[in-house]
Write a protein that holds these residues in place. Structure first.
Motif, mmCIF file in Angstrom:
data_model
loop_
_atom_site.group_PDB
_atom_site.id
_atom_site.type_symbol
_atom_site.label_atom_id
_atom_site.label_comp_id
_atom_site.label_asym_id
_atom_site.label_seq_id
_atom_site.Cartn_x
_atom_site.Cartn_y
_atom_site.Cartn_z
ATOM 1 N N THR A 27 -6.901 3.283 4.214
ATOM 2 C CA THR A 27 -7.388 1.961 4.648
ATOM 3 C C THR A 27 -7.797 1.955 6.261
ATOM 4 O O THR A 27 -7.484 2.917 6.837
ATOM 5 C CB THR A 27 -6.133 0.942 4.519
ATOM 6 N N LEU B 213 -4.844 -3.007 -7.612
ATOM 7 C CA LEU B 213 -5.912 -1.996 -8.256
ATOM 8 C C LEU B 213 -5.909 -2.199 -9.821
ATOM 9 O O LEU B 213 -7.152 -2.142 -10.491
ATOM 10 C CB LEU B 213 -5.864 -0.739 -7.729
ATOM 11 N N LEU C 278 -14.221 2.369 -2.707
ATOM 12 C CA LEU C 278 -13.036 2.143 -1.620
ATOM 13 C C LEU C 278 -12.848 3.317 -0.744
ATOM 14 O O LEU C 278 -13.129 4.454 -1.274
ATOM 15 C CB LEU C 278 -11.457 1.957 -2.537
ATOM 16 N N PHE D 65 0.700 -1.079 0.088
ATOM 17 C CA PHE D 65 -0.269 0.107 -0.210
ATOM 18 C C PHE D 65 1.014 1.011 0.029
ATOM 19 O O PHE D 65 1.780 1.323 0.588
ATOM 20 C CB PHE D 65 -0.936 0.178 1.394
ATOM 21 N N THR E 122 -3.422 2.916 -1.448
ATOM 22 C CA THR E 122 -3.840 1.580 -2.119
ATOM 23 C C THR E 122 -2.617 0.903 -2.427
ATOM 24 O O THR E 122 -1.616 1.419 -2.700
ATOM 25 C CB THR E 122 -4.773 1.879 -3.305
ATOM 26 N N PHE F 117 -9.203 -4.368 0.283
ATOM 27 C CA PHE F 117 -9.042 -2.897 0.300
ATOM 28 C C PHE F 117 -10.084 -2.433 1.336
ATOM 29 O O PHE F 117 -10.250 -1.070 1.168
ATOM 30 C CB PHE F 117 -9.316 -2.301 -0.908
#
Length: 150
Positions: free
Chosen positions: A149, A46, A145, A2, A41, A125
């Motif tokens: 996170t 992704l 999303l 990430f 992310t 995610f």
């Protein structure tokens, strides 16, 4: 892994690469907001999800367009979408598309694992993936999303 990334840059790269995969009569459209969106992310994963959605759209779109875009939502989330003008799906097919080994059309190349893998990645995610479709009018897949996170 990430990291913080420009969502618009990630989607622009994907759209540029995918233009080569468009068949004659199908246009790749990129629909981005005026302001860039920064998202935390894994850009590789992704990209795997978005590329899979576009590749599926290419399989089922003979003419028209495939649109890739994103929108910033009010609740600290972002929505990424892939919309096509393809054949669309029946309600019965739509209800099973995220199941492992499910193929809505046995005559189209693939293992039936792509969308199940996409769902797993999106859920890792802390997001959601959804699809709406109408036979003869195309489909729209949305990925929602969190910007950060959990």
């Amino acid at each position: 892994m990430f990291r913080e990334d420009s969502l618009c840059a990630v989607l622009s790269e994907i759209a540029k690469a995918q233009e080569m995969n468009m068949r004659e009569g199908v246009k790749m459209l990129l629909e981005l907001p005026e302001r860039d969106i920064s998202i935390y992310t894994d850009p590789v994963r992704l990209g795997q999800v978005v590329n899979n959605l576009i590749n599926n759209a290419v399989k089922f779109t003979q003419k028209g367009s495939i649109s890739l875009g994103c929108n910033l939502l009010d609740d600290g989330k972002v929505e990424i979408y892939v919309r096509d003008t393809g054949t669309g799906m029946s309600g019965e097919v739509l209800s099973h598309i995220f199941e492992r080994f499910f193929k809505g059309d046995a005559f189209v190349q693939g293992t039936g694992l792509g969308l199940a893998i996409c769902r797993t990645i999106v859920e890792r995610f802390h997001g959601k993936i959804n699809a709406v479709s109408k036979e003869g009018e195309g489909s729209c897949f949305t990925i929602t999303l969190p910007l950060q996170t959990v």
